[in-house]
Design a protein around this motif. Structure first.
Motif, PDB file in Angstrom:
ATOM      1  N   GLU A 425       8.088   1.506  -6.659  1.00  0.00           N
ATOM      2  CA  GLU A 425       7.690   2.062  -5.374  1.00  0.00           C
ATOM      3  C   GLU A 425       7.634   3.574  -5.397  1.00  0.00           C
ATOM      4  O   GLU A 425       6.791   4.186  -4.770  1.00  0.00           O
ATOM      5  CB  GLU A 425       8.687   1.628  -4.303  1.00  0.00           C
ATOM      6  N   ARG A 426       8.552   4.177  -6.142  1.00  0.00           N
ATOM      7  CA  ARG A 426       8.500   5.631  -6.193  1.00  0.00           C
ATOM      8  C   ARG A 426       7.664   6.091  -7.386  1.00  0.00           C
ATOM      9  O   ARG A 426       7.729   7.230  -7.814  1.00  0.00           O
ATOM     10  CB  ARG A 426       9.882   6.246  -6.191  1.00  0.00           C
ATOM     11  N   ARG A 427       6.882   5.181  -7.927  1.00  0.00           N
ATOM     12  CA  ARG A 427       5.961   5.470  -9.031  1.00  0.00           C
ATOM     13  C   ARG A 427       6.694   6.041 -10.246  1.00  0.00           C
ATOM     14  O   ARG A 427       6.178   6.925 -10.922  1.00  0.00           O
ATOM     15  CB  ARG A 427       4.839   6.426  -8.599  1.00  0.00           C
TER      16      ARG A 427
ATOM     17  N   LEU B 353       4.471   3.595   0.434  1.00  0.00           N
ATOM     18  CA  LEU B 353       5.345   3.441  -0.736  1.00  0.00           C
ATOM     19  C   LEU B 353       5.258   2.053  -1.378  1.00  0.00           C
ATOM     20  O   LEU B 353       5.028   1.951  -2.574  1.00  0.00           O
ATOM     21  CB  LEU B 353       6.791   3.821  -0.423  1.00  0.00           C
ATOM     22  N   TYR B 381       2.896  10.532  -3.709  1.00  0.00           N
ATOM     23  CA  TYR B 381       3.840   9.413  -3.760  1.00  0.00           C
ATOM     24  C   TYR B 381       5.237   9.885  -4.048  1.00  0.00           C
ATOM     25  O   TYR B 381       6.199   9.546  -3.358  1.00  0.00           O
ATOM     26  CB  TYR B 381       3.435   8.426  -4.856  1.00  0.00           C
ATOM     27  N   ALA B 385       8.333   9.726  -1.509  1.00  0.00           N
ATOM     28  CA  ALA B 385       9.479   8.876  -1.848  1.00  0.00           C
ATOM     29  C   ALA B 385      10.764   9.697  -1.797  1.00  0.00           C
ATOM     30  O   ALA B 385      11.783   9.247  -1.277  1.00  0.00           O
ATOM     31  CB  ALA B 385       9.304   8.260  -3.233  1.00  0.00           C
ATOM     32  N   ASP B 389      13.948   9.162   0.807  1.00  0.00           N
ATOM     33  CA  ASP B 389      15.337   9.013   0.368  1.00  0.00           C
ATOM     34  C   ASP B 389      16.257   9.948   1.132  1.00  0.00           C
ATOM     35  O   ASP B 389      17.352   9.579   1.544  1.00  0.00           O
ATOM     36  CB  ASP B 389      15.456   9.390  -1.117  1.00  0.00           C
TER      37      ASP B 389
END
Ligand SMILES: Nc1ncnc2c1ncn2[C@@H]1O[C@H](COP(=O)(O)OP(=O)(O)OP(=O)(O)O)[C@@H](O)[C@H]1O
Ligand SMILES: [Mg+2]
Lengths: 586, 474
Positions: A425-427, B353, B381, B385, B389
């Motif tokens: 998902e966070r590549r 995501l 991305y 992400a 977080d």
């Protein structure tokens, strides 16, 4: 697939019932696992159960419109593959019918049914050069000649394992088709370039040995942390979209195997098309020839008949074993073994067998281990050494590794590459979780890396593992209090670990250079990060605040080593810049 | 052969069992006539020499042992002609728009044959949907199957309509042999068990925008028979394949709601007393869904293409539920619609995501979209992400406890949602606009942070603060 030889005439039967891929027939004279032709259109099937007068058949083609009362004909032979020159650079369905030949015969882009074709071209001629002469004694498995099959691979013509062997009375060189005898023995046995072998039976070997050479993958996290041996087994489980197929494709492209057998088992059509389009254009890093020259593809996509999906892994491994017998290192990828297990489940439930865990048949574990047991580093019956490495993707429902296919696979395989949805998902690719994955081959492969890459390979790796472990622990604290609340040395460790993740573990499969990373480069990237680590801790000890350390101009360049072709120069300069920039601070 | 029997032995849920004395083909079509003269259609699910199991599409209510059973002697076919464009059909393919009868050029089996993987052409022509979260981050290409993972009460239909309205293939993205006048799509809309209200929403939009002329609509509504839903997508896809591969159209197929389709499968499985798989869905659901979703793609040497956008609502918003799970394992990515973003008013509320387009890599880049596309999307991305977080952390420790760097990432995540994703259902952005917007956001960070982007591209596109001011000053 092999055109079953009509050895003895057998009684035809008639269809009694049809339910999807499962057909029952009455009065059929056939043995277990024999190939039969079903219905007016002659659809190919295999006997999977015999009960009194009723024979149950799994049909490898669609059964729409097939009626009770239509005939069933037995071939009297088990499901077998054709082995001989012409398997490389080709693409088969699950029962070894060449898909390019089917397209031509059906004159359509869609798969019609009732059309059969041999696995190798029986008419094409090949240039055969004998390696034996009159008077030589040969035994089963012995090589009697070679054929340049592709620019990369010399095909070895062998005495079939089920022959007796004897003295050579004739050995011809020249151009022959695969059915013409090229070597004759005194007992009358004639050796052609074509043999057949039943897919559900392992080809014989002398002995399995402990593998000590890595299958170098060109993927940093695999070679660096979780290597697989030539002749080893590995599983890649992961939820959808986490990178199983990309990893399998990467291995098929860059692993230093002689031969690659790629089995697309119940997955997407476009993924096979991608291989067909890309591989002829890509260069094999070892030979420099087209990758396709060492590749055999088996494509039984998700929408193709489910029974042929069940058999495709066997077709693949039998072809792999045949090349192993020639003394080659073969790598087989199966994407995905879960689809194979589901095919078993589907057939089993149509047979109304007693279901085991989650509806899978009770023999699931046995089938999986039988399959992976066919991998290994072998001494062949002709005295050569060869290997079959098996890498199986697993697609657990809901990404939950506690399900039966993942669990039963993990009990067998020695390498576990756990894909992680969070990383994907966070590549962060490849999304292989470094805390969960393991390789039981690590120790036995270390000597190879020490001799061929660097003497301190194991120590460097251990340093990386320790740093990543420490990061995992620190992250838990950071989640509660934030990074700035940590002592400076721990903040620095986090920074170093970040570079381990970003510059070393991450690798972009779609970047021309980064896609393949030789072990020397894997080692150098790690070395550069270690240099930063050591120098920065020295500076920290000398009283330089951590914010200053991590802000030096040179460090972010660590992330760019992967994409450098001339990485040695780049790393040399970078290491010396890191050193001087850090030392300037105190 | 049209043999008629009055031999029904059992009726159970959607299934009817009957005795026969002549063989009947598997999958064959059956007509059942009730005592009061009504005709129901069905299909043979299992055939033995003396009895058959029949699945009845329109429900078994009113069928009794006196009803007669007729076997047509062929499998289910779809009537095909180009004139289907502009028509509205029922879930079993009958016209319901009051228009003329369909005069077929051809009839074709609705259980399509699998495309030979050797005959496929890899999809790589960029489709511009005008939606930044898709074009920039999860690019769709011609011939792809890209589902929308949604849940009840979320605006997935608005997004599907926006895509259907805006989708075009820009000039430069067409392949070498890219010719075709119309870069517009023919739309096939297959509705399964949606409400009349939802159906109206679609029809109104189709009519308002004139899209109906290039559409074929198949309607199975919530109060239509559930079992019929198992054939609706097959009719739709048979039509799509015909228009694409025989008539050269680029076809966009929207199937909604796949969840209702799967419920119908489960109902039939239960009636047959099959051993159920996960959560009661049939063990063969993967294969069954694959036989729908794999009917997308391009074929070597043929003009057209079939692009699929199936929509499904995740029961309990849970993407490990078998319906989204098996779908995700088959399709080439997925677009997530998110409940939180929706309540924040983000339109379309796409959560990038977990979203993914697997065919993106080959469909973008120089000559297709733009040279910086892959790197920009990667960096967006990664940055989003990281910001996401930190949002968890900031709830605990507060913004002040975070470094300047961390605060930037938090700001970025907010702006990304507000400016990049939230564009409204009526805004149509070109790929250049989307990528430029991406640069505007990324330029919040110092160049050294942009570690996923090629240095040359940074030099070319990065917006320095001074120049940024000039731009705004203009
Ligand atoms: N090493 C990598 N480098 C760059 N991108 C990657 C890498 N691995 C995976 N990806 C990205 O992740 C996507 C999904 O990967 P992949 O298709 O291999 O998933 P999968 O695990 O096989 O899923 P499924 O089970 O549905 O087949 C790819 O399309 C690609 O965008
Ligand atoms: Mg995959």
């Amino acid at each position: 697939m092999s055109q079953a030889t009509e050895s003895d005439v057998r009684e035809d039967g008639v269809i009694e019932s049809v339910s999807g891929p499962v057909v029952t027939a009455k009065d059929l004279d056939a043995r277990m696992n024999d190939v039969v032709y079903v219905g007016n259109e002659g659809l190919m099937g295999e006997v999977i159960e015999i009960e009194g007068n009723i024979t149950t058949i799994q049909v490898y083609e669609e059964t729409s419109d097939v009626s009770p009362g239509e005939p069933v004909e037995s071939t009297g032979a088990p499901l077998s593959v054709d082995l001989g020159p012409g398997m490389l650079d080709s693409i088969y369905d699950g029962v070894q019918r060449p898909l390019d030949v089917l397209e031509e015969k059906m004159n359509s882009a869609f798969l019609d049914r009732g059309v059969d074709a041999p696995g190798i071209d029986l008419e094409k001629t090949w240039e055969f050069t004998p390696t034996v002469e009159e008077g030589d004694e040969v035994e089963p498995g012995d090589v009697v000649g070679t054929v340049p099959e592709t620019p990369s691979i010399d095909h070895k013509v062998m005495v079939p394992p089920d022959f007796e062997g004897g003295e050579v009375v004739a050995a011809e060189s020249g151009d022959f088709d695969v059915e013409t005898a090229v070597v004759e023995l005194d007992n009358g046995e004639e050796i052609t370039m074509h043999q057949e072998w039943p897919v559900r039976e392992a080809r014989p070997s002398l002995e399995k040995q402990t593998p000590t050479t890595p299958l170098v993958s060109g993927q940093r996290i695999l070679d660096g942390l979780f290597p697989i041996a030539k002749g080893g087994t590995a599983a890649i489980p992961g939820p959808f979209g986490s990178g199983k197929t990309v990893t399998q494709h990467q291995l098929a492209k860059w692993a230093d195997a002689d031969i690659v057998v790629y089995v697309g088992c119940g997955e997407r059509g476009n993924e096979m098309t991608e291989v067909i389009e890309d591989f002829p254009e890509l260069e094999d890093p070892v030979t420099g020839n087209a990758l396709m020259d060492r590749t055999c593809l088996i494509a039984n996509t998700s929408n193709m008949p489910v029974a042929a999906r069940e058999s495709c892994v066997y077709t693949g491994i039998t072809i792999a074993e045949y090349f192993r017998d020639m003394g080659y290192d073969v790598a087989l990828m199966a994407d995905s073994t879960s689809r194979w297990a589901e095919a078993m489940r589907e057939i089993s439930s149509r047979l109304e067998e007693m279901p085991g865990e989650e509806g899978y048949p009770a023999y699931l574990a046995a089938r999986l281990s039988e399959f992976y047991e066919r991998a290994g580093y072998f001494e062949n019956i002709n005295g050569t050494e060869g290997s079959v490495s098996v890498i199986g993707a697993v697609s657990p429902p809901g990404g939950d590794f506690s399900e039966p296919v993942t669990q039963n696979t993990l009990r067998i395989v020695k390498t576990f590459w756990a894909l992680d949805a969070d990383l994907a998902e966070r590549r962060h690719f490849p999304a292989i979780n470094w805390n969960e994955s393991y390789s039981l081959y690590r120790d036995q492969l270390d000597p190879w890396f020490e001799d061929n890459v660097a003497a301190d390979w194991p120590e460097q790796r251990q340093w990386a593992i320790d740093t990543l472990d420490e990061e995992a622990e620190l992250q838990e604290i950071v989640q509660l209090v934030g990074k700035d609340a940590l002592p400076e040395d721990q903040q620095l460790t986090l920074e170093v670990a970040r570079y381990l993740r970003e510059a070393w573990l991450q690798q972009n499969a779609f970047h021309d250079v980064d896609t393949f990373c030789e072990p020397e480069k894997t080692y150098r990237i790690l070395g550069a990060i270690k240099t930063f680590n050591d120098e920065a801790f020295d500076a920290l000890d000398a009283g330089v605040p951590v914010e200053e350390l991590i802000e030096i101009e040179a460090v972010p360049r660590l992330n760019r080593i992967g994409v450098q072709e001339d990485y040695n120069e780049y790393v040399d300069e970078l290491e010396s810049d890191i050193e001087s920039q850090l030392r300037e601070l105190y | 052969m049209q043999k008629e029997y009055k031999t029904i032995t059992e009726i159970s849920g959607p299934l009817v069992f009957a005795e026969v004395d002549e063989p009947v083909g598997y999958d064959e079509i059956v007509e059942i006539e009730t005592a009061d003269g009504e005709t129901r259609n069905g299909q043979v699910l299992e055939s033995t020499s003396d009895h058959v199991a029949i699945q009845v599409f329109e429900g078994t209510a009113g069928i009794d042992r006196e009803s007669s059973v007729r076997f047509i002697g062929e499998t289910m076919k779809m009537d095909l002609t180009e004139d289907l464009l502009g028509r509205v059909l029922s879930g079993s393919g009958e016209p319901i728009d009051g228009g003329p009868d369909i005069e077929p050029d051809e009839k074709r089996d609705i259980v399509g044959e699998a495309i030979n993987p050797f005959s496929r052409e890899y999809p790589e022509e960029f489709i511009q949907t005008g939606v930044s979260a898709i074009d920039g981050m999860n690019t769709l290409v011609r011939g792809q199957k890209l589902p929308i993972f949604s849940a009840s009460g979320l605006p997935h239909n608005d997004l599907a309509l926006q895509i259907a309205r805006q989708a075009t293939v820009p000039e430069e993205a067409k392949g070498e042999d890219g010719d075709d006048e119309g870069s517009e799509f023919a739309v096939i809309f297959g509705a399964m068990g949606i409400t009349a209200e939802e159906a109206n929403e679609f029809m109104d939009d189709f009519e308002r925008t004139g899209a109906l002329e290039r559409s074929v609509v198949f309607m199975n509504l919530a109060d239509d028979p559930a079992v019929e839903r198992t054939i609706t997508p097959r009719l739709a896809l048979t039509t799509a394949e015909y228009l694409a591969f025989d008539k050269g159209y680029h076809v966009l197929v929207i199937l909604t709601d796949m969840t209702n389709y799967c419920e119908a499968l489960r109902e039939i499985g239960a009636a047959r007393e099959e051993v159920p798989g996960r959560r009661g869905y049939p063990g063969y659901m993967y294969t069954d869904l694959a036989q729908l979703y794999e009917r997308a793609g391009r074929i070597e040497g043929r003009e057209g293409s079939v692009t699929q956008i199936p929509i499904l609502t995740m029961p309990g918003d849970d993407d490990t539920h078998p319906i989204p799970d098996l779908t995700g394992y088959i399709t080439e990515g997925q677009i997530y619609i998110d409940r939180d973003l929706n309540s924040q008013g983000v339109k379309p509320p796409i959560y990038v995501l977990p979203s993914l387009s697997r065919l993106m890599d080959d469909g973008i880049g120089e000559g297709l979209t733009r040279a910086d596309h892959a790197d920009v999307s990667d960096q967006l991305y990664a940055a989003y992400a990281e910001g996401e977080d930190l949002r968890d952390l900031v709830n605990i420790v507060g913004r002040e406890a975070l470094s300047e760097r961390d605060n930037k990432y938090l700001d970025f995540a907010d702006r990304f949602e507000e400016e990049f994703v939230d564009q409204g259902f009526d805004t149509d952005r070109s790929i250049d606009e989307t990528l430029d917007l991406g640069w505007e956001l990324l330029s919040m960070f110092p160049k050294a942070e942009l570690n996923r982007i090629d240095e040359d591209l940074i030099e070319e596109h990065y917006i320095d603060e001074e120049t940024a001011e000039e731009v705004t000053a203009d």
